[in-house]
Motif scaffolding. Structure first.
Motif, short mmCIF file in Angstrom:
data_model
loop_
_atom_site.label_atom_id
_atom_site.label_comp_id
_atom_site.label_asym_id
_atom_site.label_seq_id
_atom_site.Cartn_x
_atom_site.Cartn_y
_atom_site.Cartn_z
N ASN A 439 -1.85 -8.69 -6.22
CA ASN A 439 -0.60 -8.93 -5.50
C ASN A 439 0.58 -8.37 -6.31
OD1 ASN A 439 1.12 -10.12 -3.45
ND2 ASN A 439 1.61 -11.70 -4.97
N PHE A 442 0.73 -4.50 -6.27
CA PHE A 442 0.95 -3.73 -5.04
C PHE A 442 2.06 -4.25 -4.14
CE2 PHE A 442 -3.34 -2.44 -6.21
CZ PHE A 442 -3.27 -1.07 -6.02
N LYS A 443 2.54 -5.48 -4.38
CA LYS A 443 3.43 -6.07 -3.37
C LYS A 443 4.73 -5.29 -3.20
CE LYS A 443 5.52 -10.03 -5.93
NZ LYS A 443 5.98 -9.32 -7.07
N ASP A 444 5.18 -4.66 -4.26
CA ASP A 444 6.44 -3.92 -4.15
C ASP A 444 6.24 -2.41 -4.15
OD1 ASP A 444 7.96 -6.29 -4.10
OD2 ASP A 444 7.73 -6.46 -6.29
#
Lengths: 446, 464
Positions: A439, A442-444
């Motif tokens: 998370n 990769f979340k941003d």
């Protein structure tokens, strides 16, 4: 010849490495040291007694040292302000094989859940346990702090272990390396476990054949149990009197001695009424201490189970009804019926590992269908501890018990509740998991 | 002809009586007023102490102190929660067959042809508040069969269950299930294990490309023919129908939605690129467990994604699945949903949605949207279902607790304004069923011969 063989081995190794590649390394950060912690301003749900709206829990040396509304913080304690947060005893999943199988399909090299053959009482889950399994991290962060992890398959599957879900090695995790022997009773009727229809098609052709096979298996099991009993007697006699002929050591029989002497419970996997009754009958005939695992239809025979004082680890709360004309909520409401009937039981995830984290919601579903919320919480904390005889150390927030605690934003059984702090064995456990790592990565990503 | 009609009539009758047994209020075609509920509209916030009036199968009015029209059924929903019926964008419910796995491209087959309207899992899904589902072909081949969008009208026949006006779709599949690296999938008892092209992700790309090259040629042939007909040319021979390529031509024309089973980010990216190249859209990536790794690319293409809430690690390509997937996708502007792909999980999608509040910090409305309005958009039926708005179909679930709570259970489920599940009726029917069963078991004809208390079985007369 040597070269070819070497090449073949190299190829195999490469294959294993590639298929299990994702498993290398560790996703589970190790826990911190056993310090003195004071969790203050918390809404405490001790399970052993009434909730404390605003209180303090002090832990140190791996144990709970104090709990209450007016507990003072010892000097030098690391204070965790839990204002607006809840503290619960860590949950216990007594029906899983976590750590023994990482990727069940397509990555056999990561599966250590079963041994070859039908009688492996000495196969210990403890030695198959991978402390770095990604399943462990994601399971503990919902507040499941300790589990019974068990081998499966065959008839005598092996020995289950009680482990804390924190630690870099199996010795650090294990509370009891051999807490129960596992027997998967040969079932009455057709169909094996798993792909019923498919394997049934290749199996014995008629009821008589099925029952004959089953009787043969039960006879072999009886023989082995009697052998183990005799082995234990012979070993004891020799220990007292060295002039007797020295019995030959046998690791397989030795592993069964505690079970046949009733010193260790036996997990007996059975779901249907006939199979449960058969298991209990078999256990009594052989002086075993049975705990039923599965117990799908146990609600139909509550007085039988109560009379025989046999507890149930129910694995099927979330399962679809087996029969077309079963009530739609037959499995959801089974725990409520067990509670009404006075049967000792625990709710378990019934999952091999990856989805053991659904345990709290499984208990919640039972509460949506008749079980009281208090009992739902007990069914994943205190009751499994009682069933395994470890309630003096686990299952509630009481002085002297193991400091396995979870600090949450709300009701620990709710799916939307988040965990803020986790303590296992009195150690603060980081909440990072394989999933939070990915998370974060990769979340941003733009 | 008469015979066929009679047969059809008796079938309808049978279905009707079944329906009456199982959905007690279905007979009342009148209005229903649900009073004083907490209404989770999903698109327009949460309305406390609110009434919802259902008329002619539609949501007629949402407000406070709505007067009950004469003859309307009034339901006191004080303390209860009303939400839109749950939409499951990926199931195999009702399907008597799932995979036509013999070929790599089976766009000619239709799930609609193998649906069983008496499948008990329809009723169980209704009991979990589900009202519409997407029934997909399996994932055994790169281009699978045509899907069916269905309303769960338990007790009625398949034709009545088909979602009116739902755009047609088709299943694609990529990854392990297609390449059959999981050996368990290719063992057929008594048959030698066989390999079928493709067995790699390279071959998958080629199969999709080849199919669309052929579909594009076929479309050109059809277009050419239509143009010449339009010009008034005579004595033309129509191109031969190609049932394999027709659905793919519809995809090229934007008339058929592609639902593509895929796990790894690389295979998803391959398909999106290929679709861009041929000028069509991927409506949804199904599962898409690694979608979060390429969220921007998915958003750019305009595909939706339908994921599991937190299932993972059951095979290699599911090992990097994370429960934050849906949240990351939503934050990148992808229309994302939760699906079950399972008759079991379908009954508790509300709990799966609640997990997204924990994993990724969705608001409650955002979480509810992943099992309602977002799915309606993915299936092209958002003008009819997916939220509580005046004019939409009255597909609703009445819950005894907030549906994002694990302690919640469904009281009633409405489809097109009719009650198809009612917990109180269900409980009441259990005693009746138990009595029926006991009576049947007591009946002499059902006793084993040795215990048959003097009743001899009536043997059928042999005809010669």
């Amino acid at each position: 010849m040597t070269r070819i063989r070497f090449a073949a081995i190299a190829a195999l190794t490469a294959l294993a490495a590639s298929s299990a590649g994702a498993q290398l390394g560790s996703f589970n950060p190790p826990p911190g040291p056993q310090k003195t912690f004071a969790i203050t301003n918390a809404h405490i749900v001790p399970v052993s007694g009434p909730e404390i709206a605003n209180g303090t829990v002090v832990i140190s040396g791996g144990k709970i040292q104090a709990v209450g509304a007016s507990v003072s913080v010892p000097s030098g304690a690391e204070v965790i302000d839990a204002k607006g947060l809840h503290v619960y005893p860590g949950m216990m999943d007594a029906g899983t094989s976590i750590g023994l199988s990482e990727i069940g399909q397509g990555a056999n090299a990561t599966v250590d859940i079963s041994e070859v053959g039908s009688f492996n009482p000495n196969a210990m889950a403890y030695y198959g346990l991978n402390p770095h399994s990604a399943h462990i991290g994601v399971t503990r962060v919902v507040g499941i702090t300790h589990v019974i992890t068990r081998p499966t398959g065959g008839i005598l599957s092996g020995q289950a272990a009680l482990v804390n879900l924190a630690g870099s090695t199996a010795p650090q995790m294990a509370v009891n390396r051999s807490i129960a022997t596992v027997i998967e009773m040969p079932r009455s009727g057709f169909g094996g476990r798993g792909f019923g229809g498919f394997f049934a098609a290749q199996g014995p052709a008629n009821t008589q054949d099925v029952n004959r096979t089953r009787q043969r298996q039960l006879d072999s099991l009886r023989t082995m149990l009697r052998d183990a009993e005799a082995y234990g007697t012979a070993m004891d006699a020799y220990a007292k009197d060295k002039t007797l002929p020295r019995p030959k050591h046998d690791v397989v029989l030795a592993s069964l001695v505690p079970a046949v002497r009733g010193q260790m419970p036996v997990l007996m996997v059975a779901d249907r009424v006939t199979d449960i009754k058969e298991a209990v009958g078999f256990a009594e005939e052989n002086k075993l201490r049975p705990i039923i695992v599965g117990g799908r239809d146990a609600w139909q025979i509550t007085s039988f189970l109560k009379d025989h004082d046999v507890p149930v680890l129910i694995t099927s709360v979330m399962d679809l009804p087996t029969r077309e004309d079963d009530p739609y909520d037959v499995n959801y409401s089974a725990p409520a019926k067990l509670a009404q009937g006075g049967v000792r039981f625990a709710i378990t995830s019934g999952d091999a590992g990856a989805e053991a984290r659904n345990l709290p919601y499984t208990a919640g579903m039972a509460a949506a269908f008749g079980l009281s919320r208090e009992d739902a919480l007990k069914s994943v904390t205190l009751w499994p501890a009682q069933i395994f005889g470890i309630a003096d150390r686990f299952g509630t927030i009481e002085v002297g018990k193991a400091a396995n605690l979870v600090v949450t934003t709300g009701d620990v059984l709710e799916a939307k509740t988040d965990t803020k702090y986790l303590f296992i064995d009195g150690r603060l456990v980081p909440l990072d998991t394989k999933h939070t790592d990915l998370n974060d990565k990769f979340k941003d990503r733009p | 002809m008469t015979r066929t009609l009679l047969f059809a009539a008796s079938l309808t009758l049978a279905a009707g009586s079944l329906g009456a047994q199982a959905n007690p209020a279905a007979a009342g075609a009148g209005a229903t007023l649900i009073k004083n509920a907490t209404v989770l509209t999903v698109t327009k916030g949460t309305l406390k102490n609110t009434d919802v009036l259902i008329q002619n199968g539609k949501i007629a009015q949402v407000g406070s102190n709505i007067a009950a029209p004469a003859g309307a059924t009034v339901i006191d929903a004080t303390g209860k929660y009303l939400m839109p019926g749950i939409i499951d964008p990926h199931t195999h419910t009702m399907s008597d067959a799932i995979n036509e796995g013999s070929l790599s491209v089976t766009s000619m087959v239709r799930i609609q042809d193998v649906l069983n309207p008496t499948a008990i899992n329809i009723y169980r899904a209704l009991a979990g508040g589900v009202t519409s589902i997407n029934i997909l072909h399996g994932s055994a081949n790169t281009i699978g069969g045509q899907n069916a969008t269905v309303k769960l009208k338990w007790g009625e026949d398949v034709d009545q269950m088909m979602f009116p006006g739902a755009p047609p779709g088709i299943k694609f599949a990529l990854g392990e299930n297609v390449t059959r690296k999981n050996q368990s999938q290719i063992i057929i008892p008594g048959q030698p294990t066989t390999r079928r092209y493709p067995v790699s992700r390279m071959g998958q790309e080629e199969v999709v490309r080849d199919a669309f090259v052929r579909a594009r040629d076929y479309k050109a042939t059809l277009d050419d023919y239509k143009a010449r007909v339009a010009k008034g040319e005579k004595n033309l021979v129509a191109p031969r129908r190609n049932l394999e390529l027709e659905p793919l031509v519809e995809v090229l024309e934007g008339k058929r939605l592609v639902h593509a089973h895929s796990y790894r980010s690389d295979e998803m990216l391959m398909l999106l690129g290929l679709a861009d190249e041929f000028g069509f859209k991927i409506q949804t990536l199904q599962h898409g467990l690694e979608g979060y790794k390429i969220a921007s690319e998915i958003a750019k293409h305009g595909a939706g994604l339908s994921s599991f809430a937190d299932s993972w690690s059951y095979k290699i390509e599911a090992y990097d699945a994370i429960p934050y997937n849906v949240a990351i996708l939503l934050r990148h502007g992808v229309n994302a949903t939760i699906n079950s792909d399972s008759d079991e999980r379908m009954r508790r999608l509300n709990i799966d949605a609640a997990k997204l509040v924990r994993y990724g910090g969705l608001t409650e409305d955002e979480a509810l949207a992943t099992i309602t309005i977002n799915g309606a958009k993915q299936l092209g039926v958002a003008d009819k279902v997916g939220s509580i708005e005046v004019g939409k179909d009255a597909d609703l679930g009445l819950w005894n607790n907030h549906p994002l709570s694990v302690f919640a259970a469904v009281d009633k489920t409405f489809v097109d304004g009719k009650v198809y599940f009612d917990r109180q009726q269900d409980l009441a029917m259990r005693d009746q069923k138990a009595k029926e069963r006991a009576d049947l078991e007591k009946a002499g004809a059902n006793q084993a011969p040795a215990t048959r208390r003097g009743v001899q079985p009536v043997l059928p007369q042999e005809e010669r």
